[in-house]
Design a protein around this motif. Structure first.
Motif, mmCIF file in Angstrom:
data_model
loop_
_atom_site.group_PDB
_atom_site.id
_atom_site.type_symbol
_atom_site.label_atom_id
_atom_site.label_comp_id
_atom_site.label_asym_id
_atom_site.label_seq_id
_atom_site.Cartn_x
_atom_site.Cartn_y
_atom_site.Cartn_z
ATOM 1 N N GLY A 145 0.784 -1.219 0.000
ATOM 2 C CA GLY A 145 0.000 0.000 0.000
ATOM 3 C C GLY A 145 0.824 1.281 0.000
ATOM 4 N N THR A 146 2.142 1.173 0.201
ATOM 5 C CA THR A 146 2.992 2.363 0.205
ATOM 6 C C THR A 146 3.466 2.674 -1.210
ATOM 7 N N GLU A 147 3.637 3.960 -1.486
ATOM 8 C CA GLU A 147 4.178 4.370 -2.782
ATOM 9 C C GLU A 147 5.691 4.449 -2.691
ATOM 10 N N THR A 184 8.256 5.211 -10.492
ATOM 11 C CA THR A 184 7.389 5.431 -9.336
ATOM 12 C C THR A 184 6.266 4.407 -9.377
ATOM 13 N N GLY A 185 5.717 4.116 -8.206
ATOM 14 C CA GLY A 185 4.631 3.148 -8.162
ATOM 15 C C GLY A 185 4.156 2.891 -6.756
ATOM 16 N N LYS A 186 3.456 1.762 -6.614
ATOM 17 C CA LYS A 186 2.892 1.368 -5.330
ATOM 18 C C LYS A 186 3.244 -0.079 -5.051
ATOM 19 N N ASN A 187 3.650 -0.351 -3.817
ATOM 20 C CA ASN A 187 3.927 -1.727 -3.384
ATOM 21 C C ASN A 187 2.607 -2.438 -3.116
ATOM 22 N N LEU A 188 2.464 -3.645 -3.667
ATOM 23 C CA LEU A 188 1.226 -4.411 -3.497
ATOM 24 C C LEU A 188 1.396 -5.608 -2.568
ATOM 25 N N GLN A 211 4.439 -5.191 -7.438
ATOM 26 C CA GLN A 211 4.307 -3.739 -7.405
ATOM 27 C C GLN A 211 3.486 -3.261 -8.602
ATOM 28 N N GLN A 212 2.915 -2.079 -8.468
ATOM 29 C CA GLN A 212 2.298 -1.390 -9.595
ATOM 30 C C GLN A 212 3.231 -0.244 -9.967
ATOM 31 N N TYR A 261 3.866 3.137 -12.357
ATOM 32 C CA TYR A 261 3.042 4.136 -13.033
ATOM 33 C C TYR A 261 3.616 4.512 -14.395
#
Length: 127
Positions: free
Chosen positions: A42-44, A53-57, A67-68, A70
């Motif tokens: 949930g952290t970017e 850049t992205g978000k940890n899943l 990860q997602q 961007y």
């Protein structure tokens, strides 16, 4: 949108590779750039001074990172899955990324090879 999948051999244990990919100080060592990273779903995050850049899943210690990443606001989420498997030479790393925009695919995958996973491989080979 395209998918990129490749395997890399890294001369270190899966746990060492996992830590190099998930600890802010370790990431800074092998990238040589500014990093913002917390190993928490949930952290970017931001790598290479904001180039990635992205978000940890998801995190599965020593085994898997999801990860997602961007690619601008209009694109579908690009999901990166890194799986770590122990083998005779250390770690077999499987890198899969989905939904890479067609126009970015060649430059982006060359960057993954040369800088992202290439840099990680160089880091462990130089030790």
């Amino acid at each position: 949108m395209k998918t990129f999948k490749k395997y890399y051999q890294i001369p270190a244990s899966p746990e060492e590779v996992y830590l190099a990919l998930t600890k802010e100080q370790s990431i800074q060592l092998w990238t040589g750039a500014e990093v913002e990273f917390t190993e928490e779903p949930g952290t970017e995050f931001s790598l290479w001074d904001g180039d990635i850049t992205g978000k940890n899943l998801e995190f599965d210690y020593g085994k898997r990172i999801v990860q997602q990443w961007y690619f601008g606001e209009d694109n579908e989420p690009s999901i990166v899955t890194i799986k770590l498997h122990e083998d005779k030479k250390g770690t077999s790393l499987e890198f899969v990324q989905t939904n890479i925009p067609e126009g970015d695919f060649e430059d982006f995958t060359e960057g993954i090879d040369e800088y992202y996973l290439g840099g990680l491989l160089d880091f462990f080979e130089d030790q």
